[in-house]
Design a protein around this motif. Structure first.
Motif, PDB file in Angstrom:
ATOM      1  N   PRO A 133       0.822  -1.193   0.082  1.00 37.22           N
ATOM      2  CA  PRO A 133       0.006   0.116  -0.494  1.00 37.22           C
ATOM      3  C   PRO A 133       0.756   1.575  -0.419  1.00 37.22           C
ATOM      4  O   PRO A 133       0.616   2.743  -0.238  1.00 37.22           O
ATOM      5  N   ARG A 134       1.653   1.094   0.719  1.00 40.39           N
ATOM      6  CA  ARG A 134       2.932   2.207   0.364  1.00 40.39           C
ATOM      7  C   ARG A 134       3.244   2.492  -0.574  1.00 40.39           C
ATOM      8  O   ARG A 134       3.518   3.635  -1.043  1.00 40.39           O
ATOM      9  N   TRP A 135       3.568   1.664  -1.603  1.00 39.48           N
ATOM     10  CA  TRP A 135       4.275   2.280  -3.001  1.00 39.48           C
ATOM     11  C   TRP A 135       2.625   3.024  -3.899  1.00 39.48           C
ATOM     12  O   TRP A 135       2.720   3.456  -4.956  1.00 39.48           O
ATOM     13  N   HIS A 136       1.598   1.907  -3.634  1.00 36.97           N
ATOM     14  CA  HIS A 136       0.172   2.830  -4.152  1.00 36.97           C
ATOM     15  C   HIS A 136       0.434   4.474  -4.459  1.00 36.97           C
ATOM     16  O   HIS A 136       0.110   5.259  -5.098  1.00 36.97           O
ATOM     17  N   GLU A 137       0.135   4.637  -2.497  1.00 32.98           N
ATOM     18  CA  GLU A 137      -0.009   5.971  -1.823  1.00 32.98           C
ATOM     19  C   GLU A 137       0.373   6.654  -2.204  1.00 32.98           C
ATOM     20  O   GLU A 137       1.385   7.985  -2.455  1.00 32.98           O
ATOM     21  N   ASN A 138       2.930   5.976  -2.715  1.00 32.91           N
ATOM     22  CA  ASN A 138       3.789   7.386  -3.081  1.00 32.91           C
ATOM     23  C   ASN A 138       3.645   7.574  -4.259  1.00 32.91           C
ATOM     24  O   ASN A 138       3.658   8.340  -4.943  1.00 32.91           O
ATOM     25  N   ARG A 139       2.303   7.011  -5.100  1.00 33.44           N
ATOM     26  CA  ARG A 139       2.345   6.857  -6.663  1.00 33.44           C
ATOM     27  C   ARG A 139       1.064   8.433  -6.347  1.00 33.44           C
ATOM     28  O   ARG A 139       0.428   8.235  -7.596  1.00 33.44           O
ATOM     29  N   GLY A 140       0.075   8.074  -5.829  1.00 34.63           N
ATOM     30  CA  GLY A 140      -0.789   8.913  -5.653  1.00 34.63           C
ATOM     31  C   GLY A 140      -2.235   8.757  -5.999  1.00 34.63           C
ATOM     32  O   GLY A 140      -3.889   8.657  -6.318  1.00 34.63           O
ATOM     33  N   ALA A 141      -1.885   7.105  -6.227  1.00 35.91           N
ATOM     34  CA  ALA A 141      -3.155   5.788  -6.023  1.00 35.91           C
ATOM     35  C   ALA A 141      -3.535   6.053  -4.814  1.00 35.91           C
ATOM     36  O   ALA A 141      -4.116   4.691  -4.056  1.00 35.91           O
ATOM     37  N   TYR A 142      -4.122   7.187  -3.670  1.00 33.82           N
ATOM     38  CA  TYR A 142      -5.233   6.747  -2.674  1.00 33.82           C
ATOM     39  C   TYR A 142      -5.935   6.350  -2.441  1.00 33.82           C
ATOM     40  O   TYR A 142      -6.288   5.239  -1.295  1.00 33.82           O
ATOM     41  N   ASN A 143      -6.812   6.034  -3.187  1.00 32.98           N
ATOM     42  CA  ASN A 143      -7.808   4.819  -3.504  1.00 32.98           C
ATOM     43  C   ASN A 143      -7.541   3.565  -3.191  1.00 32.98           C
ATOM     44  O   ASN A 143      -8.285   2.728  -2.616  1.00 32.98           O
ATOM     45  N   GLN A 144      -6.578   3.430  -3.963  1.00 34.95           N
ATOM     46  CA  GLN A 144      -6.337   1.162  -4.175  1.00 34.95           C
ATOM     47  C   GLN A 144      -4.629   1.552  -2.892  1.00 34.95           C
ATOM     48  O   GLN A 144      -5.544   0.110  -1.764  1.00 34.95           O
ATOM     49  N   ALA A 145      -4.616   2.275  -1.880  1.00 30.30           N
ATOM     50  CA  ALA A 145      -3.503   2.588  -1.055  1.00 30.30           C
ATOM     51  C   ALA A 145      -4.853   2.603   0.274  1.00 30.30           C
ATOM     52  O   ALA A 145      -4.741   1.196   1.116  1.00 30.30           O
ATOM     53  N   ASN A 146      -5.990   2.898  -0.290  1.00 26.72           N
ATOM     54  CA  ASN A 146      -6.880   2.833   0.606  1.00 26.72           C
ATOM     55  C   ASN A 146      -7.972   1.396   1.089  1.00 26.72           C
ATOM     56  O   ASN A 146      -8.280   0.620   2.221  1.00 26.72           O
ATOM     57  N   ALA A 147      -8.166   0.866  -0.195  1.00 27.13           N
ATOM     58  CA  ALA A 147      -8.598  -0.156  -0.140  1.00 27.13           C
ATOM     59  C   ALA A 147      -8.280  -1.156   0.354  1.00 27.13           C
ATOM     60  O   ALA A 147      -8.541  -2.367   0.791  1.00 27.13           O
ATOM     61  N   ILE A 148      -6.808  -1.968   0.056  1.00 24.11           N
ATOM     62  CA  ILE A 148      -5.909  -2.348   0.457  1.00 24.11           C
ATOM     63  C   ILE A 148      -5.856  -2.014   1.922  1.00 24.11           C
ATOM     64  O   ILE A 148      -5.598  -3.743   2.521  1.00 24.11           O
ATOM     65  N   MET A 149      -5.708  -1.466   2.397  1.00 21.29           N
ATOM     66  CA  MET A 149      -5.427  -1.343   4.360  1.00 21.29           C
ATOM     67  C   MET A 149      -6.932  -1.433   4.447  1.00 21.29           C
ATOM     68  O   MET A 149      -7.156  -2.097   6.034  1.00 21.29           O
ATOM     69  N   ASN A 150      -8.279  -1.323   4.285  1.00 25.13           N
ATOM     70  CA  ASN A 150      -9.365  -1.630   4.480  1.00 25.13           C
ATOM     71  C   ASN A 150      -9.248  -3.791   4.904  1.00 25.13           C
ATOM     72  O   ASN A 150      -9.797  -3.419   5.713  1.00 25.13           O
ATOM     73  N   ARG A 151      -8.691  -4.130   3.537  1.00 23.48           N
ATOM     74  CA  ARG A 151      -8.579  -5.380   3.510  1.00 23.48           C
ATOM     75  C   ARG A 151      -7.516  -5.214   4.605  1.00 23.48           C
ATOM     76  O   ARG A 151      -8.368  -6.578   5.523  1.00 23.48           O
ATOM     77  N   LEU A 152      -7.007  -5.294   4.608  1.00 23.78           N
ATOM     78  CA  LEU A 152      -5.953  -6.068   5.591  1.00 23.78           C
ATOM     79  C   LEU A 152      -6.349  -5.484   6.880  1.00 23.78           C
ATOM     80  O   LEU A 152      -6.021  -6.629   7.967  1.00 23.78           O
TER      81      LEU A 152
END
Length: 443
Positions: A203-222
């Motif tokens: 999720p840090r890789w997604h966040e770093n690229r500005g893909a916050y929706n993908q990062a949030n989705a992964i974090m929510n699942r985790l």
């Protein structure tokens, strides 16, 4: 969790208790470590058989080793950069496939040039997979225990070293073809693909690229999975809004704070490679060349390598108790002393004892170095920076293996261990004087 324009991944991951989610990651990436490190030692075990059955010289073994390390340099340097672009999980899948298939192709080699090509491809996949694995671990585990679990994963991998040595000791004496089975064993890393179903992208890789929706989705699942096991989670610390970072490419590794990090880590990896592979890759061939039978050489190697997982376990246990730079400096010094003592004896018991000690202290060093290398760089440079440092170390051994071969042939057995000990001693001094402190720092 309320919608937000950023994902606060670091604080959300840091407050997760260690749970089944983390152990699933350790299992999947531990398999990569296991067969990754196992494959690194297949050639050193096979070398005496090649000398005996193919009639090759030590200089030819040096050439094959050099091809492996050229592949490692390119794999680490380019693989880390690729994972920064396409993601950690996709890159892992790609590189595990490359090194497993290439290892199997080693078993089909029909002459020295074909073996060199297949060792080159294996080295490429092995080094790239290792770099991406360490980046994933560094980004996923809480900062307070990051070093402990990266070292623990290294311990899982280092179990592959004595297991591979035992496999080698049994199959190589079967006949002139026995050495081929060692490479078939190295290809078994493909079982990784049975354990990745629930491995999320970083999720840090997604966040770093500005893909916050993908990062949030992964974090929510985790978070949902952890809450089912551990109960309600504490609220994460608040964080300032983050923004996607523009990557400056490799040029950014030589600018600002990154420049010092790149220089220090590259120098440490170069010295570690000379010291580590000078010992691990050459000891079986050197012992055989000095009159010790191939069977005894293989079993000495088995007894030495039992110290590898023990060293990694000790490294994991002390990783968060002391600054990693001091652990690295102390273990490098002890490895230098034990290596020198090893080179000064041909008494069987002493060969076993000092070889065992070298494996313990060196694996304390290596298990912590993997964690240490992944920590100082920011996310956008983590895989590329650690890959470049690791890759330069492997590239240097193209010349290091040739140099060790030259020293062994021209200057003698003991001179090899004087060279190896000097590399470890210089590494210790460099870390004491210039190594950054990294423990428990959020990355």
């Amino acid at each position: 969790m309320k919608h937000q324009t950023f994902s606060n991944v670091a604080n959300r991951l840091d407050r997760l208790p260690i749970s089944r989610v983390h152990y699933q990651v350790l299992t999947a990436l531990g398999i990569i470590y296991f067969f990754d490190l196992a494959d690194l030692f297949t050639l050193s075990n096979v070398a005496p058989a090649l000398i005996e059955h193919w009639g090759v010289e030590l200089s030819t073994i040096a050439d094959i080793t050099a091809a492996s390390f050229l592949g490692m340099f390119l794999g680490a340097s380019l693989g880390g950069r690729l994972s920064d672009r396409i993601g950690r999980k996709k890159a892992l899948n790609c590189f595990v496939l490359i090194f497993s298939i290439s290892s199997f192709l080693n078993a089909l080699a029909w002459d020295i040039p074909s073996l060199m090509i297949f060792r080159f491809l294996t080295g490429l996949g092995v080094a790239a997979a290792m770099i991406v694995t360490n980046s994933y671990l560094a980004e996923f585990f809480p900062s307070s225990v990051r070093g402990k679990y990266i070292s623990f994963c290294a311990m899982i991998g280092l179990i592959g070293v004595p297991v591979t040595n035992v496999v080698s000791a049994f199959v190589i004496p079967l006949g002139s073809w026995g050495w081929r089975l060692v490479f078939v064993w190295g290809a078994a890393g493909l079982i990784y693909f049975f354990f990745i179903r629930r491995l999320e992208e970083s999720p840090r890789w997604h966040e770093n690229r500005g893909a916050y929706n993908q990062a949030n989705a992964i974090m929510n699942r985790l978070e949902t999975r952890v809450e089912k096991e551990k109960g309600p989670l504490p609220a994460p610390k608040e964080a300032a809004e983050v923004h996607a970072v523009k990557h400056a490419g490799y040029l950014g590794l030589f600018q600002g704070r990154n420049l010092k990090i790149t220089i220090i880590l590259s120098a440490v990896w170069i010295l570690e490679t000379f010291g580590f592979y000078g010992f691990a890759s050459w000891v079986p061939s050197l012992l055989k060349s000095n009159g010790i039978t191939m069977e005894k050489t293989l079993w000495y190697n088995v007894l030495h390598s039992v110290g590898a997982p023990l060293g990694a376990l000790l490294g994991s246990m002390i990783s968060e108790r002391f600054q990693r730079k001091w652990i690295l400096a102390a273990s490098a010094f002890l490895t230098a002393v034990a290596g020198l003592l090893y080179g000064m004896t041909f008494i069987p018991v002493m060969i076993i004892v000092f070889g065992f000690v070298v494996n313990v202290t060196e694996r304390i060093f290596t298990s912590n170095l993997y964690a240490y290398t992944s920590e100082p760089y920011p996310t956008e440079y983590r895989s590329a920076g650690s890959g470049l440092a690791y890759g330069l170390g492997r590239f240097s051994n193209i010349f290091g293996s040739l140099l060790v071969g030259f020293i062994a042939i021209k200057l003698g057995y003991i001179s090899v261990f004087l060279f190896i000990g000097g590399c470890w001693l210089l590494c210790s001094v460099l870390l004491i004087l210039f190594g950054p402190k990294t423990n428990a720092q959020q990355i």
